[in-house]
Design a protein around this motif. Structure first.
Motif, PDB file in Angstrom:
ATOM      1  N   MET A 172       3.244  -7.258   5.330  1.00 45.44           N
ATOM      2  CA  MET A 172       3.889  -8.410   4.691  1.00 45.44           C
ATOM      3  C   MET A 172       3.702  -8.413   3.172  1.00 45.44           C
ATOM      4  O   MET A 172       4.195  -9.310   2.485  1.00 45.44           O
ATOM      5  N   GLY A 173       2.946  -7.450   2.636  1.00 45.85           N
ATOM      6  CA  GLY A 173       2.779  -7.367   1.194  1.00 45.85           C
ATOM      7  C   GLY A 173       1.450  -7.852   0.670  1.00 45.85           C
ATOM      8  O   GLY A 173       1.271  -7.981  -0.543  1.00 45.85           O
ATOM      9  N   HIS A 174       0.490  -8.137   1.567  1.00 46.18           N
ATOM     10  CA  HIS A 174      -0.847  -8.536   1.137  1.00 46.18           C
ATOM     11  C   HIS A 174      -1.816  -7.369   1.361  1.00 46.18           C
ATOM     12  O   HIS A 174      -1.834  -6.775   2.433  1.00 46.18           O
ATOM     13  N   THR A 175      -2.623  -7.062   0.374  1.00 43.01           N
ATOM     14  CA  THR A 175      -3.677  -6.079   0.592  1.00 43.01           C
ATOM     15  C   THR A 175      -4.827  -6.753   1.331  1.00 43.01           C
ATOM     16  O   THR A 175      -4.954  -7.985   1.322  1.00 43.01           O
ATOM     17  N   TRP A 176      -5.662  -5.952   1.961  1.00 49.44           N
ATOM     18  CA  TRP A 176      -6.733  -6.487   2.805  1.00 49.44           C
ATOM     19  C   TRP A 176      -7.624  -7.467   2.040  1.00 49.44           C
ATOM     20  O   TRP A 176      -8.220  -7.124   1.012  1.00 49.44           O
ATOM     21  N   ASN A 177      -7.728  -8.672   2.569  1.00 47.96           N
ATOM     22  CA  ASN A 177      -8.638  -9.722   2.070  1.00 47.96           C
ATOM     23  C   ASN A 177      -8.350 -10.201   0.652  1.00 47.96           C
ATOM     24  O   ASN A 177      -9.037 -11.096   0.163  1.00 47.96           O
ATOM     25  N   TYR A 181      -9.989 -13.583  -1.192  1.00 46.98           N
ATOM     26  CA  TYR A 181     -10.843 -13.531  -2.380  1.00 46.98           C
ATOM     27  C   TYR A 181     -10.209 -14.275  -3.555  1.00 46.98           C
ATOM     28  O   TYR A 181     -10.882 -15.013  -4.279  1.00 46.98           O
ATOM     29  N   HIS A 182      -8.926 -14.075  -3.750  1.00 51.80           N
ATOM     30  CA  HIS A 182      -8.252 -14.681  -4.890  1.00 51.80           C
ATOM     31  C   HIS A 182      -8.054 -16.181  -4.693  1.00 51.80           C
ATOM     32  O   HIS A 182      -8.345 -16.985  -5.592  1.00 51.80           O
ATOM     33  N   LEU A 226      -9.911  -9.666 -11.147  1.00 46.72           N
ATOM     34  CA  LEU A 226     -10.611 -10.441 -10.118  1.00 46.72           C
ATOM     35  C   LEU A 226     -12.062  -9.990  -9.945  1.00 46.72           C
ATOM     36  O   LEU A 226     -12.972 -10.836  -9.958  1.00 46.72           O
ATOM     37  N   PRO A 227     -12.348  -8.692  -9.807  1.00 52.34           N
ATOM     38  CA  PRO A 227     -13.756  -8.268  -9.761  1.00 52.34           C
ATOM     39  C   PRO A 227     -14.533  -8.655 -11.018  1.00 52.34           C
ATOM     40  O   PRO A 227     -15.702  -9.045 -10.928  1.00 52.34           O
ATOM     41  N   LEU A 228     -13.897  -8.549 -12.185  1.00 56.64           N
ATOM     42  CA  LEU A 228     -14.571  -8.931 -13.430  1.00 56.64           C
ATOM     43  C   LEU A 228     -14.888 -10.428 -13.448  1.00 56.64           C
ATOM     44  O   LEU A 228     -15.938 -10.846 -13.956  1.00 56.64           O
ATOM     45  N   ILE A 240     -17.736  -6.478  -5.706  1.00 59.82           N
ATOM     46  CA  ILE A 240     -17.709  -5.160  -5.051  1.00 59.82           C
ATOM     47  C   ILE A 240     -16.701  -5.164  -3.904  1.00 59.82           C
ATOM     48  O   ILE A 240     -15.896  -4.241  -3.760  1.00 59.82           O
ATOM     49  N   LYS A 241     -16.743  -6.221  -3.087  1.00 59.10           N
ATOM     50  CA  LYS A 241     -15.851  -6.286  -1.916  1.00 59.10           C
ATOM     51  C   LYS A 241     -14.386  -6.345  -2.345  1.00 59.10           C
ATOM     52  O   LYS A 241     -13.537  -5.641  -1.789  1.00 59.10           O
ATOM     53  N   SER A 242     -14.073  -7.187  -3.325  1.00 59.30           N
ATOM     54  CA  SER A 242     -12.678  -7.335  -3.742  1.00 59.30           C
ATOM     55  C   SER A 242     -12.156  -6.038  -4.372  1.00 59.30           C
ATOM     56  O   SER A 242     -11.014  -5.636  -4.120  1.00 59.30           O
ATOM     57  N   PHE A 243     -12.994  -5.374  -5.161  1.00 57.24           N
ATOM     58  CA  PHE A 243     -12.582  -4.110  -5.785  1.00 57.24           C
ATOM     59  C   PHE A 243     -12.406  -3.023  -4.730  1.00 57.24           C
ATOM     60  O   PHE A 243     -11.414  -2.283  -4.750  1.00 57.24           O
ATOM     61  N   PHE A 244     -13.330  -2.951  -3.783  1.00 58.16           N
ATOM     62  CA  PHE A 244     -13.277  -1.906  -2.751  1.00 58.16           C
ATOM     63  C   PHE A 244     -12.046  -2.057  -1.869  1.00 58.16           C
ATOM     64  O   PHE A 244     -11.326  -1.087  -1.614  1.00 58.16           O
ATOM     65  N   THR A 245     -11.779  -3.281  -1.391  1.00 58.16           N
ATOM     66  CA  THR A 245     -10.638  -3.465  -0.484  1.00 58.16           C
ATOM     67  C   THR A 245      -9.316  -3.227  -1.205  1.00 58.16           C
ATOM     68  O   THR A 245      -8.387  -2.647  -0.637  1.00 58.16           O
ATOM     69  N   GLU A 246      -9.235  -3.645  -2.464  1.00 56.98           N
ATOM     70  CA  GLU A 246      -7.999  -3.430  -3.223  1.00 56.98           C
ATOM     71  C   GLU A 246      -7.769  -1.939  -3.465  1.00 56.98           C
ATOM     72  O   GLU A 246      -6.659  -1.427  -3.283  1.00 56.98           O
ATOM     73  N   MET A 247      -8.810  -1.235  -3.855  1.00 63.54           N
ATOM     74  CA  MET A 247      -8.671   0.190  -4.147  1.00 63.54           C
ATOM     75  C   MET A 247      -8.378   1.008  -2.894  1.00 63.54           C
ATOM     76  O   MET A 247      -7.596   1.965  -2.940  1.00 63.54           O
ATOM     77  N   THR A 248      -8.998   0.648  -1.773  1.00 63.61           N
ATOM     78  CA  THR A 248      -8.716   1.390  -0.534  1.00 63.61           C
ATOM     79  C   THR A 248      -7.278   1.186  -0.096  1.00 63.61           C
ATOM     80  O   THR A 248      -6.644   2.118   0.429  1.00 63.61           O
ATOM     81  N   ASN A 249      -6.734   0.004  -0.320  1.00 63.62           N
ATOM     82  CA  ASN A 249      -5.324  -0.224  -0.012  1.00 63.62           C
ATOM     83  C   ASN A 249      -4.423   0.623  -0.891  1.00 63.62           C
ATOM     84  O   ASN A 249      -3.478   1.262  -0.398  1.00 63.62           O
ATOM     85  N   TYR A 250      -4.703   0.643  -2.192  1.00 62.01           N
ATOM     86  CA  TYR A 250      -3.892   1.453  -3.103  1.00 62.01           C
ATOM     87  C   TYR A 250      -4.003   2.937  -2.752  1.00 62.01           C
ATOM     88  O   TYR A 250      -3.002   3.669  -2.772  1.00 62.01           O
ATOM     89  N   LEU A 251      -5.208   3.376  -2.434  1.00 61.33           N
ATOM     90  CA  LEU A 251      -5.420   4.776  -2.082  1.00 61.33           C
ATOM     91  C   LEU A 251      -4.654   5.148  -0.816  1.00 61.33           C
ATOM     92  O   LEU A 251      -4.021   6.210  -0.746  1.00 61.33           O
ATOM     93  N   ALA A 252      -4.701   4.258   0.181  1.00 65.61           N
ATOM     94  CA  ALA A 252      -3.984   4.514   1.430  1.00 65.61           C
ATOM     95  C   ALA A 252      -2.485   4.628   1.183  1.00 65.61           C
ATOM     96  O   ALA A 252      -1.813   5.513   1.735  1.00 65.61           O
ATOM     97  N   ILE A 253      -1.944   3.745   0.341  1.00 67.01           N
ATOM     98  CA  ILE A 253      -0.515   3.796   0.038  1.00 67.01           C
ATOM     99  C   ILE A 253      -0.167   5.098  -0.691  1.00 67.01           C
ATOM    100  O   ILE A 253       0.854   5.743  -0.380  1.00 67.01           O
ATOM    101  N   CYS A 254      -1.009   5.525  -1.614  1.00 61.08           N
ATOM    102  CA  CYS A 254      -0.766   6.781  -2.343  1.00 61.08           C
ATOM    103  C   CYS A 254      -0.768   7.979  -1.407  1.00 61.08           C
ATOM    104  O   CYS A 254       0.097   8.865  -1.502  1.00 61.08           O
ATOM    105  N   VAL A 255      -1.724   8.014  -0.490  1.00 60.57           N
ATOM    106  CA  VAL A 255      -1.803   9.120   0.468  1.00 60.57           C
ATOM    107  C   VAL A 255      -0.575   9.139   1.367  1.00 60.57           C
ATOM    108  O   VAL A 255       0.028  10.194   1.615  1.00 60.57           O
TER     109      VAL A 255
END
Length: 310
Positions: A172-177, A181-182, A226-228, A240-255
């Motif tokens: 639906m266009g939301h990254t995990w969590n 967090y926001h 948001l992490p800052l 840490i959690k917000s940065f990790f979940t956002e980055m893993t989503n972006y990484l998954a989309i790139c792969v």
């Protein structure tokens, strides 16, 4: 206008019919509309309206879907059986509508997405995008309820309650969590004040340029801002959690874009992500366009009244 010449649409909801019957009763009574009989009739209508939304009342009817209105009675139908079963699955009887939409999305969005990866075609991609665009508003409201109430389903279905946002949110266009967090951990804490990353108080709110900066900032920088913010407010774990979940989503989309199926990934994940984030900022700009710059955290000074609008 006498009631026998007034045509009432039979497709209106039961609540609409109750209100209209009360109004037509007043019209029929003419000058006696304020009589004891009329007042008693109105009180009975108000009580019936309240009972339809009271789970402890025999008249209670849960909302089943936001897509169609079902005219009661449907006591002996499959719909009634579903409603009775659904009330045992959700945490509150009033949340049956959420279960309906969860089942709808799991049975349509997920198979459609999987098939796009199996056999991508442009007609299917366009239809999938249209379907997800239609779903995303109601899904965000569902997700909003889920994050504010720490779940929707009964304890026996905790596994599904935990899992379905992780399955459906990216579609639906939301990254995990990220919404949690926001929205809960930042927006509701700051309440549109100067430290709120989505506050409109920094911007000229009738300026297209300022609006473009507002949307662009969220779209391209929120992964960092948001992490800052959490670090700045002493919430290292959330940072840490917000940065990790956002980055893993972006990484998954790139792969998925580069190694699996470019077209399917664009349709299933990337376009909904861009569309949802732009839509959320458009909505936020509109909802909070009148925040009082002198006292932005005041719910009273920043409130407005909208009448007869969607």
């Amino acid at each position: 206008m006498p009631s026998d010449s007034t045509k009432v649409d039979p497709q209106l909801t039961q609540q609409d019919h109750i209100v209209l019957r009360s109004l037509l009763h007043d019209i029929d009574n003419g000058s006696t509309a304020q009589s004891t009989v009329a007042a008693s009739h109105d009180e009975a209508s108000v009580e019936l309206l309240a009972s339809l939304n009271d789970p402890s009342s025999p008249s209670f009817l849960p909302t089943i879907t936001t897509n169609w209105d079902f005219m009661p009675p449907y006591t002996n139908t499959l719909l009634r059986c579903y409603a009775q079963w659904a009330t045992t699955v959700v945490r509150r009887p009033t949340d049956v509508v959420f279960l309906t939409h969860i089942l709808l999305y799991l049975s349509t969005s997920v198979p459609s997405a999987l098939y796009l990866y199996y056999d991508f075609t442009y007609p299917h991609a366009i239809l999938h995008w249209l379907m997800q665009t239609y779903y995303c508003g109601a899904w965000t409201l569902l997700l909003h309820n889920h994050i504010h109430n720490n779940g929707i389903l009964a304890p026996g279905y905790a596994w599904l309650d935990t899992a379905f946002p992780y399955v459906l949110s990216p579609l639906m266009g939301h990254t995990w969590n990220s919404y949690y967090y926001h929205h809960v951990k930042m927006h509701h804490v700051e309440g549109n004040g100067p430290e709120d990353l989505s506050s409109t108080v920094r911007y000229q709110r009738d300026s297209l340029l300022d609006f473009s900066v507002y949307v662009g900032r969220f779209l391209f920088l929120i992964w960092m801002e948001l992490p800052l913010y959490f670090l700045r407010t002493g919430k290292t774990s959330l940072a840490i959690k917000s940065f990790f979940t956002e980055m893993t989503n972006y990484l998954a989309i790139c792969v998925l874009l580069t190694r699996v199926n470019f077209g399917a990934t664009m349709t299933v994940f990337l376009i909904p992500l861009l569309q949802m984030r732009i839509g959320m900022m458009v909505g936020n700009w509109g909802q909070h366009a009148f925040v009082d710059k002198d006292d932005p955290k005041s719910d009273f000074r920043s409130s407005i009244t909208l009448i007869d609008v969607a």
